[in-house]
Design a protein around this motif. Structure first.
Motif, short mmCIF file in Angstrom:
data_model
loop_
_atom_site.label_atom_id
_atom_site.label_comp_id
_atom_site.label_asym_id
_atom_site.label_seq_id
_atom_site.Cartn_x
_atom_site.Cartn_y
_atom_site.Cartn_z
N ILE A 101 0.83 -1.20 0.00
CA ILE A 101 0.00 0.00 0.00
C ILE A 101 0.87 1.26 0.00
O ILE A 101 0.65 2.19 -0.79
N ILE A 102 1.88 1.29 0.85
CA ILE A 102 2.67 2.52 1.03
C ILE A 102 3.72 2.69 -0.06
O ILE A 102 3.82 3.74 -0.68
N ALA A 151 -0.16 0.26 -4.26
CA ALA A 151 -1.09 -0.74 -4.76
C ALA A 151 -2.48 -0.51 -4.17
O ALA A 151 -2.65 0.15 -3.15
N ASP A 152 -3.45 -1.08 -4.83
CA ASP A 152 -4.82 -1.03 -4.36
C ASP A 152 -4.95 -1.90 -3.12
O ASP A 152 -4.33 -2.96 -3.01
N GLY A 186 -3.66 -5.96 -2.12
CA GLY A 186 -2.88 -6.30 -0.94
C GLY A 186 -3.63 -7.21 0.02
O GLY A 186 -3.03 -7.87 0.86
N PHE A 187 -4.94 -7.23 -0.10
CA PHE A 187 -5.76 -8.07 0.78
C PHE A 187 -5.43 -9.54 0.60
O PHE A 187 -5.58 -10.34 1.53
N VAL A 188 -4.95 -9.94 -0.58
CA VAL A 188 -4.58 -11.32 -0.84
C VAL A 188 -3.48 -11.75 0.14
O VAL A 188 -3.50 -12.88 0.66
#
Length: 112
Positions: free
Chosen positions: A80-81, A85-86, A90-92
Motif C-alpha cells: 500500500i505505502i 497498490a490497491d 494487498g488483501f490477498v
C-alpha cells in the motif's frame, strides 16, 4: 504488555517483513527456484532465531501465528505505502497470512 515489550515485538515483526521484502525477490532472481529455498532458510530461520531464540517477540497465548501475521501485515503495508497498490490487491497477502498461520498452528498442534 509494557511499552518496551510492545516496541520489541513490533521491531521483531518489522525486521521479518522488511527482510522478506528486501531479500527474497533478489535471491529468487539470482538463483531461481533454489533462491526461494535459500530465502526461506536464511530469512525465516534467522528472524525466527532472533524473535524466538533471543526473545525479541513477546509471546502470549497464540504465539505460533506471530511470524505469519507479521509477514502478512508487513507486506500488506509495504504494498500500500511503497508500491501504491490497491488495498484489494494487498488483501490477498492478508488472506494467505491468516491461512498460513492457521495451517502452521494446526500442524504444530498435531505434533504435541
Amino acid at each position: 504488555m509494557t511499552l518496551q515489550l510492545g516496541l520489541a515485538t513490533f521491531s521483531g515483526g518489522f525486521i521479518f517483513a522488511f527482510l522478506i521484502r528486501l531479500l527474497w525477490g533478489e535471491l529468487v532472481t539470482n538463483f531461481g527456484p533454489a533462491g526461494g529455498w535459500l530465502a526461506a532458510g536464511f530469512i525465516v530461520g534467522t528472524t525466527w532465531s532472533l524473535n524466538h531464540g533471543v526473545g525479541l517477540i513477546y509471546q502470549t497465548g497464540a504465539a505460533w501465528i506471530d511470524m505469519a501475521y507479521a509477514a502478512g501485515f508487513g507486506l500488506f503495508a509495504a504494498n500500500i505505502i511503497v508500491d501504491k497498490a490497491d488495498v484489494g490487491k494487498g488483501f490477498v497477502n492478508i488472506v494467505f497470512a491468516i491461512i498460513g498461520g492457521i495451517l502452521g498452528g494446526f500442524l504444530l498442534s498435531c505434533m504435541g
